[in-house]
Structure formats: structure tokens, C-alpha cells
Design an enzyme around this catalytic site. Structure first.
Site, PDB file in Angstrom:
ATOM      1  N   LEU A 236      14.597  74.637 -63.172  1.00 40.87           N
ATOM      2  CA  LEU A 236      15.870  73.996 -63.494  1.00 40.87           C
ATOM      3  C   LEU A 236      16.873  75.033 -64.025  1.00 40.87           C
ATOM      4  CD1 LEU A 236      17.463  71.289 -63.944  1.00 40.87           C
ATOM      5  CD2 LEU A 236      16.469  71.219 -66.231  1.00 40.87           C
TER       6      LEU A 236
ATOM      7  N   GLU B 122      12.064  73.216 -73.021  1.00 42.87           N
ATOM      8  CA  GLU B 122      12.037  71.773 -72.705  1.00 42.87           C
ATOM      9  C   GLU B 122      13.158  71.021 -73.408  1.00 42.87           C
ATOM     10  OE1 GLU B 122       9.044  69.141 -72.109  1.00 42.87           O
ATOM     11  OE2 GLU B 122       7.627  70.504 -71.185  1.00 42.87           O
TER      12      GLU B 122
ATOM     13  N   ASP C   8      18.161  71.414 -80.910  1.00 40.66           N
ATOM     14  CA  ASP C   8      19.565  71.098 -81.250  1.00 40.66           C
ATOM     15  C   ASP C   8      20.163  70.164 -80.201  1.00 40.66           C
ATOM     16  OD1 ASP C   8      19.836  73.548 -83.301  1.00 40.66           O
ATOM     17  OD2 ASP C   8      18.808  74.178 -81.476  1.00 40.66           O
TER      18      ASP C   8
HETATM   19  S1  MYA Z   1      12.475  73.378 -68.560  1.00 39.18           S
HETATM   20  C1  MYA Z   1      14.184  73.452 -68.943  1.00 39.18           C
HETATM   21  C2  MYA Z   1      14.542  72.537 -70.002  1.00 39.18           C
HETATM   22  N1  MYA Z   1      15.944  72.279 -69.975  1.00 39.18           N
HETATM   23  C3  MYA Z   1      16.443  71.247 -70.570  1.00 39.18           C
HETATM   24  O1  MYA Z   1      15.736  70.469 -71.174  1.00 39.18           O
HETATM   25  C4  MYA Z   1      17.909  71.038 -70.424  1.00 39.18           C
HETATM   26  C5  MYA Z   1      18.503  70.349 -71.618  1.00 39.18           C
HETATM   27  N2  MYA Z   1      19.658  69.593 -71.218  1.00 39.18           N
HETATM   28  C6  MYA Z   1      19.608  68.267 -70.976  1.00 39.18           C
HETATM   29  O2  MYA Z   1      18.580  67.638 -71.144  1.00 39.18           O
HETATM   30  C7  MYA Z   1      20.848  67.576 -70.472  1.00 39.18           C
HETATM   31  O3  MYA Z   1      21.666  68.527 -69.859  1.00 39.18           O
HETATM   32  C8  MYA Z   1      21.606  66.799 -71.582  1.00 39.18           C
HETATM   33  C9  MYA Z   1      22.632  65.866 -70.907  1.00 39.18           C
HETATM   34  C10 MYA Z   1      20.690  65.855 -72.327  1.00 39.18           C
HETATM   35  C11 MYA Z   1      22.217  67.773 -72.553  1.00 39.18           C
HETATM   36  N3  MYA Z   1      16.677  60.960 -69.717  1.00 39.18           N
HETATM   37  O4  MYA Z   1      26.599  63.034 -69.225  1.00 39.18           O
HETATM   38  P1  MYA Z   1      25.187  63.189 -69.670  1.00 39.18           P
HETATM   39  C12 MYA Z   1      21.420  60.640 -68.007  1.00 39.18           C
HETATM   40  C13 MYA Z   1      17.211  60.081 -68.860  1.00 39.18           C
HETATM   41  O5  MYA Z   1      24.870  62.984 -71.094  1.00 39.18           O
HETATM   42  P2  MYA Z   1      25.001  66.011 -69.695  1.00 39.18           P
HETATM   43  C14 MYA Z   1      11.686  74.213 -69.753  1.00 39.18           C
HETATM   44  O6  MYA Z   1      12.202  74.611 -70.746  1.00 39.18           O
HETATM   45  C15 MYA Z   1      22.502  59.952 -68.791  1.00 39.18           C
HETATM   46  O7  MYA Z   1      22.079  58.716 -69.299  1.00 39.18           O
HETATM   47  N4  MYA Z   1      18.486  60.123 -68.497  1.00 39.18           N
HETATM   48  O8  MYA Z   1      24.628  64.599 -69.171  1.00 39.18           O
HETATM   49  C16 MYA Z   1      10.238  74.416 -69.413  1.00 39.18           C
HETATM   50  C17 MYA Z   1      23.561  59.815 -67.737  1.00 39.18           C
HETATM   51  O9  MYA Z   1      23.198  58.747 -66.881  1.00 39.18           O
HETATM   52  P3  MYA Z   1      24.332  57.756 -66.370  1.00 39.18           P
HETATM   53  C18 MYA Z   1      19.240  61.088 -69.039  1.00 39.18           C
HETATM   54  O10 MYA Z   1      26.042  65.945 -70.733  1.00 39.18           O
HETATM   55  C19 MYA Z   1       9.464  75.132 -70.444  1.00 39.18           C
HETATM   56  C20 MYA Z   1      23.423  61.096 -66.929  1.00 39.18           C
HETATM   57  O11 MYA Z   1      22.084  61.539 -67.153  1.00 39.18           O
HETATM   58  C21 MYA Z   1      18.739  62.033 -69.937  1.00 39.18           C
HETATM   59  O12 MYA Z   1      25.231  66.839 -68.503  1.00 39.18           O
HETATM   60  C22 MYA Z   1       8.016  75.143 -70.122  1.00 39.18           C
HETATM   61  C23 MYA Z   1      24.396  62.164 -67.397  1.00 39.18           C
HETATM   62  O13 MYA Z   1      24.271  62.234 -68.789  1.00 39.18           O
HETATM   63  C24 MYA Z   1      17.394  61.937 -70.268  1.00 39.18           C
HETATM   64  N5  MYA Z   1      16.795  62.781 -71.098  1.00 39.18           N
HETATM   65  O14 MYA Z   1      23.623  66.571 -70.377  1.00 39.18           O
HETATM   66  C25 MYA Z   1       7.287  74.192 -70.967  1.00 39.18           C
HETATM   67  N6  MYA Z   1      19.743  62.863 -70.287  1.00 39.18           N
HETATM   68  O15 MYA Z   1      25.303  58.598 -65.589  1.00 39.18           O
HETATM   69  C26 MYA Z   1       5.877  74.061 -70.638  1.00 39.18           C
HETATM   70  C27 MYA Z   1      20.837  62.448 -69.648  1.00 39.18           C
HETATM   71  O16 MYA Z   1      23.584  56.773 -65.522  1.00 39.18           O
HETATM   72  C28 MYA Z   1       5.433  72.674 -70.959  1.00 39.18           C
HETATM   73  N7  MYA Z   1      20.516  61.386 -68.885  1.00 39.18           N
HETATM   74  O17 MYA Z   1      24.933  57.143 -67.605  1.00 39.18           O
HETATM   75  C29 MYA Z   1       4.308  72.654 -71.851  1.00 39.18           C
HETATM   76  C30 MYA Z   1       3.923  71.280 -72.210  1.00 39.18           C
HETATM   77  C31 MYA Z   1       3.014  71.313 -73.395  1.00 39.18           C
HETATM   78  C32 MYA Z   1       1.651  70.834 -73.137  1.00 39.18           C
HETATM   79  C33 MYA Z   1       0.556  71.794 -73.521  1.00 39.18           C
HETATM   80  C34 MYA Z   1       0.825  72.853 -74.490  1.00 39.18           C
HETATM   81  C35 MYA Z   1      -0.345  73.363 -75.208  1.00 39.18           C
END
Ligand code: MYA
Length: 665
Positions: free
Chosen positions: A231, A477, A481
Site C-alpha cells: 500500500l 499498520e 496518531d
Molecule cells: S501497511 C500500511 C499501513 N498504512 C495505513 O494504515 C494507512 C493509514 N491511513 C489510513 O488508514 C487512511 O488513509 C485514513 C483515512 C484512516 C487516514 N475502515 O475520507 P476518509 C472509509 C473502513 O476518512 P482518508 C503496514 O504498515 C471511510 O469511511 N473504512 O479517508 C504493514 C470513507 O468511506 P465513505 C474506512 O481521509 C506493516 C472512505 O474510507 C476506514 O483518505 C506490517 C474515505 O474515508 C477504515 N479503517 O484516510 C505489519 N478508513 O466514503 C505486519 C476510512 O463510504 C503485521 N474508511 O464514507 C503483523 C501483524 C501482527 C501479528 C503477529 C505479530 C507477532
């Protein structure tokens, strides 16, 4: 007087009345005291008080209060009524209480699943104790061969892949319990397996067509291929929707040409199967307008044009591979579109939402592991003639660690059970669990090192590696913040809709009157009648009252913020942070109450200890909620925020620290 009060909404219109309540709420304490008297003997005759109370008791915002039946393990609680959204966290933004997904403490494991899980946990833990060497993996920058072979043999690459496709077909709760073992022993290995399953192949599980699943999942489950989730880009981190990678559809519609670069991709250098998010330009044939919504694709390294950068040099999780991934004119067959054209942002967010529960349980495992080291050291190490554990300063640290672990475990398993029982809306709870677990694990591990002293700082003790490994969990993830803003804004948007409904008189006159009455009471600090009675164990009712009071205060604060700032509240990040902190604390108190209630009701040997953990947690958390909300809604808070903005602006203007050096040079 009381008659006049009831008629006020009709005289002023509902919007005016809400404003009046708001103004009264912001009035000096003397005015608030006067309003409180409305319900007291002076201004409200007894019969009217009774009517008011009865009317509140009938109002639909109250939960029914099923009688508490001490446990024989069968029916301890009865189910409350259906709320508009099942999400506890979303509802508290309106001052509502809907705890049916939290009480009784949910478990979605069948007896058979429990048995098979028990049969897996022991061998996996033994494997990590006897075969895996976390320090060696770190040194090597990858997993040692015998560990890798063992993990594949145990099916660890396909934990949730359906059995008919070669996986173990585990539920979310089972998965959570197993990654807890990984979290205890080796977070680096956890990331390799987590990036593969929690996000890398999760899109196929959630959105894949049958033929996509059949094509890719068996080899992924066997560990023949690693999966990665692509992503993030150089200029698109937290603002995920701004990504620039493009996938253009061929004129014949049979393939897409994918070009762009992804950054900081876990398993990016080792994976063969990628879930990639890209813009897909679409021309509207009638208007000629071009739109470029995001779509998701399953991309094979073997398609050609896929290359990876060198492994990144990282602070922690060093045995896992993190790398750039470049897509240079990759021809992706149209059938590899995942979740529908233009649905990519939803696919991306749903994958993240759905994967976050694993992080909470993994980090609970980490905390349990390191806590043991601190406790043993505190019990055995003597200074000033006594064991460290006899000193208050150390006791407080150990107690706080135990509470953080207890709450994180409660969150992790409430969430995984909610996912298993297909609760419709869990995204705020998932975000909170990720925030809470990553901060709790950091704090616990940091304090473990403090208790261990110099020994904790040494590599051989093995805790400094854990601290380094943990740091990234607050960043990836979704940074904590960004997730705080996401929680606050999503909740406020929900509250705003309810408020608009009220203002547009969408409620009938009786319901409206009750609603306005409820708000009036909340505004002047009278409990609105929310209760967890009948759901929490009677020994925890005092703590439960702190939660319901906190929800009243929270609902009130959200309304104040909305009425004060209107839609501009979306830009008030100082305020939103405090709103999110309060939501996190309220959710944390509630899941903890549920967990401790269950243990008490079952009369388990640890029940009194858990009661202490719960009561102490709730006491402190409810105080934090008060402080956060006061800051978010008071003029003193505004002053602090304005000062912080000025300080930050000056730093930015100066390119660094502004204050003169104390020595003057
Ligand atoms: S992977 C990369 C991680 N990156 C991110 O997480 C990016 C963070 N940014 C965002 O999440 C979004 O851009 C935000 C919204 C939240 C800031 N669920 O106008 P909007 C809908 C459902 O607010 P934006 C990594 O790091 C929203 O309702 N829907 O959007 C891997 C709206 O819908 P509608 C959602 O201002 C690391 C539309 O989207 C959500 O652009 C490896 C637009 O919304 C949501 N959450 O930004 C890890 N958010 O139009 C390994 C928004 O219908 C894993 N919407 O009203 C390890 C696991 C551990 C297990 C084992 C360990 C021991």
C-alpha cells in the site's frame, strides 16, 4: 416551573433548546448547581421527580437490566436490546451504552476448536523454546533454516486458510492464541508470518473469488510462496488514498499494466505474491470524464517487471525482510482484480481492520513473557537488605505492568471473538486494540528493563531486542496518531448524524422529549440512567458506575465539541487526540470489567486478584477520562493548545530548537 421546563423544547425549537443546554453547561458552577436543583426538593415536587425518573427508565437509550445470576457457567447474563450499530465504541460518542458484544465476556470457540487449539499451543511454544533462536535470527537477518522448516511443517503459513485449500482453517480466536506464542518468543518471526497472513494473503481470504483462492492459497499455506501487502509509497504513508501507482486497463480489457513503487513493504524482498493497490483510470463514456479510483490486484513476481530493493536496515524486527517493491509495466491479468474495480481503498482498509486483532494478542504474549523476567528479578534481587519486590517503587511498576497486560488480553480476545461471531462493525474497536496493545507493550517492556537495571540493558538478557522490535508497532499498520484521529473522527461523525436527526425532529415528540431530558441531565452532571448493573459481577458495581459516568461525560463532551466547533472540529487535532484517549480508556475499562466479571462469576482461583486489577484500572482510567475531556472542552485547554501551536510554529520557523542555550553559547 417544571411544566415550563418540559415545554422549553417546543418554545425554542430543538436546535435552540440544545444550544440553551450547551450554554447552561458552559455556565459557572453556581448556575449548574441551580439546574441540579431542578431535580431536587426545592424546585421539583416529589411527584414530578418520580415522573421524570419513570420516563427516563422507559426511555430506549437505557439498557434493560437483566438480573445477575452468579455462575454455574451457563446463563450469567441476558441479552440486552438491539442498538442501531453494534459497536460499543461508536455508540459512546452519542452517550449510549451498547455492551452486548462485550458482556458476557465473549468466546466464540466451540469445544472442538478449544481442544484442537490446546493441542497446538503447547507444541508451538515448545518449538519456540527448543528450536527457534530469536537472537540468531536477528544476527542472520532471516529465519534459521530449521525454524523455517518446522514452521512450515506445523502449518504456520496457512493458519486461517481453509482446510480444503491446504491450510489449518483456524478461527480468529485460534489464530490470536497462536500468534500470542510468536509474540512471546520472537516478534521478528511474528512479522514474517503476520505480514504474510494478517495482511499479505488476507485480501484473498476476504475478497478473493473461488478461482483466485484455489490458485494462490494452497502454495501460500504451504509456505512455498510468501505474501506481501503493498500500500505505502514514498509520498503516500498515512494518507493512503493519495497513492500514485497506476494500473491501466488494456483496450481489450484482458489485462492491466501496473507501474509504480511501493516502500517499506514487509516481506517485500522475499514475497512472490503481492496484494497491490493502484489507481485505475476509468473514462466515463457519456461525459468523457476520467476518474481514477483505487483498485486492488493480486500480482505474482513471476509476471515479470517486479523487482525489489535491498533489505532495509532497521532498528528491530531484523530477521524480517522490509524492502521497496517496484512494478515496471507489469502485465496483470484482469481476473487478478481483487474485490471489484474501484473498490481498492475499501479492500485496503478492511484488510487492515481485519488484521489488527492479531497484533493485540501477539503483543499480549510479548508482555506476558517479559513481565515474568521482571517479577523473577524483583523477587530474587536484594538491595538495602530487602528484595526489590518489597519496595513501593517496584511494586507500582509490577502492578502497572500486570494491569496493562490484563487489559490488552481482554481487548484482544473480545475483538477476536467479535470477529468470529461476525459482529458487523468492529473497526473502531480494532483500531483501539492496536493503539492500546502497541503502547502497553512498549511501556511494559521499557519498565521491565528499568526493573532489571543494567542487566536489562545488556544484550544477553534478551529484553533490549524486544524493545527495539516493539517500537515499530506504534508506527506501522496505521500510526497510532492517525488511528487516534480515525477513532475520534469516525465516532464524532456518528454523533453528528444523531444530533442532526434530533435537530430535524426525526424523533417523535415523546422520544424527543426524553432525549432532550437526557441531555439536560447529562449537561448538569446528573447520571442519565446508564447502567451495567446485571451485567457486571456485583462486586464490581462501583467500578461499573465509573464507566457509565465516564460515558455520560464523554457523550456530553462530544456534543459540546460539535456545538462549539461545528464541522471545524475535524481539524482540531489537539481536541481529537483527547477524545480518542478517552474512548480508549472507556473501552479498556469495559472489556476489563467483563473479563473480571466472568472470572468472579466462575469463582476461579485468580478471581480476587483480577478484581483488584480491574478496580485499580477503572479508578485510574476514569480519572484520565475526566482530565482529557476537561482539556478538550475548557478554555484552559484551549490556552494550552494555543501555546503548543505557537511553540511548534516557532520551532518550525527556526528549523529546530528556539530557546537560547543556558550557557549562552
Ligand atoms: S501497511 C500500511 C499501513 N498504512 C495505513 O494504515 C494507512 C493509514 N491511513 C489510513 O488508514 C487512511 O488513509 C485514513 C483515512 C484512516 C487516514 N475502515 O475520507 P476518509 C472509509 C473502513 O476518512 P482518508 C503496514 O504498515 C471511510 O469511511 N473504512 O479517508 C504493514 C470513507 O468511506 P465513505 C474506512 O481521509 C506493516 C472512505 O474510507 C476506514 O483518505 C506490517 C474515505 O474515508 C477504515 N479503517 O484516510 C505489519 N478508513 O466514503 C505486519 C476510512 O463510504 C503485521 N474508511 O464514507 C503483523 C501483524 C501482527 C501479528 C503477529 C505479530 C507477532
Amino acid at each position: 416551573m417544571s411544566h415550563c421546563l418540559w415545554s422549553l423544547p417546543h418554545w425554542l425549537g430543538q436546535k435552540g433548546f440544545l444550544w440553551l443546554l450547551h450554554v447552561v453547561g458552559s455556565a459557572p458552577p453556581a448556575a449548574k448547581r441551580m439546574l441540579r436543583l431542578i431535580q431536587s426538593r426545592v424546585m421539583l415536587p416529589g411527584w414530578r421527580r418520580e415522573c421524570w425518573t419513570k420516563s427516563l427508565a422507559k426511555a430506549d437509550f437505557r439498557l434493560p437490566t437483566p438480573s445477575y445470576v452468579p455462575a454455574d457457567g451457563s446463563t450469567k447474563y441476558s441479552a440486552p436490546s438491539e442498538p442501531a450499530t453494534p459497536s460499543f465504541v461508536t455508540n459512546i460518542f452519542c452517550g449510549h451504552l451498547s455492551a452486548e458484544n462485550i458482556f458476557p465476556f465473549p468466546s466464540a470457540l466451540s469445544q472442538e476448536q478449544e481442544q484442537s487449539l490446546k493441542a497446538m499451543v503447547g507444541p508451538l511454544a515448545r518449538f519456540f523454546e527448543e528450536v527457534n533462536d530469536a537472537a540468531a535470527n536477528e544476527e542472520l537477518g532471516s529465519i534459521e533454516e530449521d525454524t523455517l522448516a518446522g514452521l512450515k511443517k506445523m502449518g504456520c503459513f496457512g493458519l486461517q486458510v481453509p482446510e480444503q485449500l491446504g491450510g489449518l482453517g483456524l478461527s480468529n480466536t485460534q489464530y490470536a492464541r497462536l500468534v500470542e506464542v510468536l509474540g512471546t518468543h520472537d516478534l521478528g518471526v511474528g512479522i514474517i508470518l503476520g505480514a504474510h497472513q494478517s495482511i499479505g494473503l488476507k485480501g484473498l481470504l476476504l475478497f478473493g473469488t473461488q478461482s483466485q483462492k484455489e490458485k494462490y492459497l494452497p502454495r501460500l499455506a504451504r509456505g512455498e510462496n510468501y505474501a506481501a501487502y503493498c500500500l505505502t509509497e514514498a509520498s503516500s504513508g498515512s494518507n493512503a488514498a493519495s497513492l500514485q501507482t497506476v494500473a491501466e486497463c488494456s483496450p481489450c480489457g484482458s489485462f492491466y499494466t501496473l507501474s509504480g513503487s511501493k516502500m517499506w513493504i514487509s516481506n517485500g524482498g522475499t514475497a512472490d505474491i503481492f496484494t497491490v493497490f493502484a489507481r485505475t483510470p476509468i473514462k466515463d463514456v457519456t461525459t468523457g470524464e476520467v476518474k481514477d479510483p483505487i483498485s486492488a490486484f493480486v500480482v505474482e513476481r513471476g509476471f515479470g517487471g517486479v523487482s525489489s530493493g535491498p533489505p532495509e536496515k532497521k532498528m528491530g524486527i531484523r530477521c524480517s525482510n522490509t524492502a521497496e517493491v517496484h512494478f515496471d509495466g507489469v502485465k496483470v491479468p484482469a481476473e487478478n482484480l481483487l474485490g471489484g474495480l474501484g473498490q481498492g481503498f475499501k479492500v485496503a482498509m478492511d484488510i487492515l481492520n481485519n488484521g489488527r486483532f492479531g497484533m493485540a494478542s501477539a503483543l499480549a504474549g510479548t508482555m506476558r513473557g517479559v513481565l515474568g523476567k521482571a517479577v523473577q528479578h524483583a523477587a530474587n534481587r536484594k538491595q538495602f537488605g530487602s528484595s526489590l519486590a518489597s519496595f513501593g517503587a517496584i511494586q507500582e511498576k509490577l502492578a502497572r505492568m500486570a494491569m496493562l497486560l490484563y487489559v490488552t488480553e481482554a481487548m484482544a480476545y473480545v475483538l477476536s471473538a467479535n470477529l468470529d461471531s461476525k459482529v458487523a462493525n468492529y473497526k473502531l474497536e480494532a483500531a483501539i486494540s492496536k493503539i492500546f496493545a502497541s503502547e502497553a507493550a512498549w511501556s511494559v517492556t521499557d519498565e521491565v528493563i528499568q526493573v532489571l537495571g543494567a542487566m536489562g540493558y545488556m544484550k544477553d538478557t534478551g529484553v533490549e531486542r524486544v524493545l527495539r522490535d516493539l517500537r515499530v508497532f506504534r508506527i506501522f499498520e496505521g500510526t497510532n496518531d492517525i488511528l487516534r484521529l480515525y477513532v475520534a473522527l469516525t465516532g464524532i461523525e456518528h454523533a453528528e448524524k444523531e444530533l442532526q436527526g434530533l435537530q430535524k425532529l426525526r424523533l417523535g415528540p415523546e422520544a424527543l422529549c426524553k432525549e432532550v431530558g437526557r441531555r439536560a441531565m447529562r449537561k448538569v452532571g446528573i447520571p442519565t440512567g446508564l447502567t451495567l448493573q446485571g451485567m457486571v459481577h456485583p462486586e464490581l458495581e462501583e467500578s461499573a458506575a465509573l464507566v457509565t459516568k465516564a460515558i455520560d461525560l464523554f457523550g456530553e463532551a462530544i456534543e459540546t465539541l460539535l456545538l462549539t466547533h461545528g464541522s471545524a472540529v475535524a481539524d482540531k487535532q489537539f481536541h481529537l487526540k483527547r477524545v480518542a484517549d478517552s474512548a480508549i480508556d472507556i473501552y479498556a475499562m469495559t472489556v476489563t470489567l467483563s473479563r473480571a466479571s466472568r472470572t468472579l462469576s466462575l469463582g476461579q482461583p485468580t478471581a480476587q486478584h483480577e478484581k483488584l486489577l480491574c478496580q485499580t484500572w477503572c479508578r485510574e482510567a476514569s480519572q484520565r477520562v475526566r482530565t482529557s475531556l476537561r482539556e478538550a472542552t475548557s478554555s484552559k485547554g484551549e490556552e494550552s493548545f494555543a501555546s503548543m501551536k505557537l511553540i511548534s510554529d516557532a520551532l518550525v520557523k527556526n528549523g529546530g530548537a528556539v530557546a537560547a542555550h543556558p550557557l549562552g553559547f
